[in-house]
Design an enzyme around this catalytic site. Sequence first.
Site, PDB file in Angstrom:
ATOM      1  N   HIS A 296       0.813  -1.217   0.000  1.00  0.00           N
ATOM      2  CA  HIS A 296       0.000   0.000   0.000  1.00  0.00           C
ATOM      3  C   HIS A 296       0.852   1.277   0.000  1.00  0.00           C
ATOM      4  CE1 HIS A 296      -2.848   3.072   1.234  1.00  0.00           C
ATOM      5  NE2 HIS A 296      -2.248   3.193   2.403  1.00  0.00           N
TER       6      HIS A 296
ATOM      7  N   HIS B 197       4.049   6.677   5.390  1.00  0.00           N
ATOM      8  CA  HIS B 197       2.875   7.365   5.936  1.00  0.00           C
ATOM      9  C   HIS B 197       2.072   6.563   6.952  1.00  0.00           C
ATOM     10  CE1 HIS B 197       0.348   5.329   2.848  1.00  0.00           C
ATOM     11  NE2 HIS B 197      -0.616   5.539   3.718  1.00  0.00           N
TER      12      HIS B 197
ATOM     13  N   GLU C 250       1.339   5.217  12.630  1.00  0.00           N
ATOM     14  CA  GLU C 250      -0.011   4.838  13.032  1.00  0.00           C
ATOM     15  C   GLU C 250      -0.136   3.327  13.244  1.00  0.00           C
ATOM     16  OE1 GLU C 250      -2.398   6.642  13.919  1.00  0.00           O
ATOM     17  OE2 GLU C 250      -4.316   5.659  13.527  1.00  0.00           O
ATOM     18  N   ASP C 251       0.484   2.543  12.392  1.00  0.00           N
ATOM     19  CA  ASP C 251       0.210   1.105  12.378  1.00  0.00           C
ATOM     20  C   ASP C 251       1.364   0.202  12.814  1.00  0.00           C
ATOM     21  OD1 ASP C 251      -2.289   1.727  11.454  1.00  0.00           O
ATOM     22  OD2 ASP C 251      -1.790   1.408   9.347  1.00  0.00           O
TER      23      ASP C 251
ATOM     24  N   ASP D 246      -3.248   8.406  -0.713  1.00  0.00           N
ATOM     25  CA  ASP D 246      -3.553   7.330   0.238  1.00  0.00           C
ATOM     26  C   ASP D 246      -5.010   6.907   0.072  1.00  0.00           C
ATOM     27  OD1 ASP D 246      -3.445   5.662   2.564  1.00  0.00           O
ATOM     28  OD2 ASP D 246      -4.198   7.328   3.782  1.00  0.00           O
TER      29      ASP D 246
ATOM     30  N   ASP E   8     -25.687  15.041 -22.948  1.00  0.00           N
ATOM     31  CA  ASP E   8     -24.244  15.217 -23.116  1.00  0.00           C
ATOM     32  C   ASP E   8     -23.465  14.127 -22.396  1.00  0.00           C
ATOM     33  OD1 ASP E   8     -25.375  16.307 -20.904  1.00  0.00           O
ATOM     34  OD2 ASP E   8     -24.189  18.144 -20.895  1.00  0.00           O
TER      35      ASP E   8
HETATM   36 MN    MN Z   1      -2.480   4.545   4.174  1.00  0.00          MN
END
Ligand code: MN
Length: 696
Positions: free
Chosen positions: A48, A72, A76-77, A139, A260
């Site tokens: 990712h 990134h 966080e993870d 992201d 259109d």
């Molecule tokens: Mn991400």
Amino acid sequence: MLRQYELVERVLGYDPDADEALLNRAYVYTVQKHGTQLRASGDPYFSHPVEVAGLMTDLQLDQETIITALLHDTVEDTLATIEDIENNFGTEVAQLVDGVTKLSKIEAMPEDERAAENLRKFLLAMSEDIRVLLVKLADRLHNMRTLHFIKSPEKRQRIARETMDIYAPLAERVGMYEYMREMQLLAFEQLEPEAYTTITKRLEELRSQDGGQVDAIALTIKQALAEAGLRVEVSGREKHPYSIWHKMAERHVSFEQVSDIWAFRVICNTVDDCYRAMGVLHTTWQFLPGRFKDYISTPKSNGYRSLHTTLMYQNSMRVEVQIRTSEMHQRNEFGLAAHWAYKQGDRPDGQVGWLRDLIEIVDAAHDAEELLEHTRMAIYQDRIFAFTPKGGLFQLPKGASAVDFAFAVHTDLGAQTVGAKINGRHMPLRTPLNNGDVVEIIKGKNAEPQLSWLSFVVTGKARAAIRRAVRMKERAEVAEIGEKLFEDIAARVPARIGKKAVRDALKRLEMDDEDDLMFAIGAAKLTDREVMEALVPGCTAELDDDADWTQRDRTISIRGLTAGVGFQLAECCHPVPGDRIVGLRRQNERVEVHAIDCLELASGIDADWLDLSWGKRSQGAVGRLNVTLYDRPGTLAEMAGIFAQNIANVKSLDQVEADHPFTTYAVDLEVQDLAHLARILSALRASDAVAQAERI
Ligand code: MN
């Protein structure tokens, strides 16, 4: 998935000076940190961030942005920390990763907690650096591309809704139309699966019926322009299902009525050619006058430039045509990102300039009816954003002033404000701020919040802080008066008053501290007698009734009244002995004693007039003064000192007007007679604390 060497080669392809070793290290770092984590798709997690970095290379962004994309999700993870990233990749990358992490944390909150307030924080976090927003959009785009792997329908719905409401509008606002379109399409598929399927099927049918029609129209356009000597590229495309669905919903029409379906793009060599091409198209086919837009001479606020027109093709079919140069085309599709890559080298105004760009873009109400009307981004429309000289961003309600700004930065700064520079120019404090203003607050050491600010501040924070400060200041000055009066009172009781006596008095009066007592005395909330009783209980009972301080009201005598008739000194004119006076007698009421020049008397009162004069005893009349002091610490105390020196008791003191640099008080003063009052007035007028003093 992109291989490590592919990613690095891509970056070196547009930036030969990029730090190859650092990029490699970032790649390895994210692979190691994410370790064995898996995506919902079953792919290793690190695929990712690598894909997100790949998206960033499409926009040819700088190496810090590419590295941020790679890292990134690590904070966080995984177990990675910002400090660790700073040590390995430098401060700039650490700040960018921190920005993206903050956004992820807000994202992870439950919907109801992510209410308006958090959305604002969200925008603020993004605003710290435009690159945070770019990474965040990439992201989100990649997460949308892989959304179908997520098993929980609720989670898919939530993410799709959020994309439609927040990220697609943001992408549009920064001019990243490619991102916007793809996000909308993917979100639409989730949110309205039936509509999505129906429209997609109809488009397929149409394509099989009119096989090759798009190409045919494109060719006709190209030929018409070639005949006029214009060499152009023409490409045609189907509008995507979401855009068609949006038109159906907006115009309340069926699929058939959306005429259109196709849009064509004409890419010219020069700006001149763009306008010539438009002229040729408009003379070859009929065009819809209301649909023509010139975004070349007037670009959209996100920098988008193009000519738009809608032609009637074969009298029945509407065909949208966009005409632009190839350079404009490049910039248009990736908006601010392209702008960023382009301008990287020369940024004279640094970070603040970029933030202002972003804010302007986010705030501009272009094409509001098209999309944003129905999104939650509308909540920002009543806000403005202003900057500190160092680039700190503060959001305020519309109409906010420099004073609101100062208090938003810090309460202490607000309290010390004496002036402001807005965009480098001295401006009055009451000036309403505009979006993107840079506000520099000028501080003064002895500055104090002014009551008059309340007439223009709009934020609750500023309002509350000003009120509090003004109250504190008044209270302190009244307490100062009280202290002076207290010395007098303490001298009159038959005991030495030490600290213990004061403490006992406080207990008797049920007060917490000495300040409260001094304030109560200064504000005439306690009489002298009450204070004396609190200091030495019972001490006033033994005192002579004739003593002038005990029975002030009865120490005034008036001649000309029938014996035994009660009187009161009028409160409109506050006559004091020495004034010429008359009495007004109404049935069953006490006689009202007025000064002869009192305005009340001129208004034709229905009462008997009595000719009166002052008797021998003349203690305790109350004169009312208006005293205007300079706004300086200690002026109120100086006024109190003058009253004390002249042995005049303050009965009440009210602030009646505050108009910087002056504050006016109405003072009720117990005086012996007119001469006494005149002495006090001259003493006041002689003081440099006093701007004006007069009797009312
Ligand atoms: Mn991400």
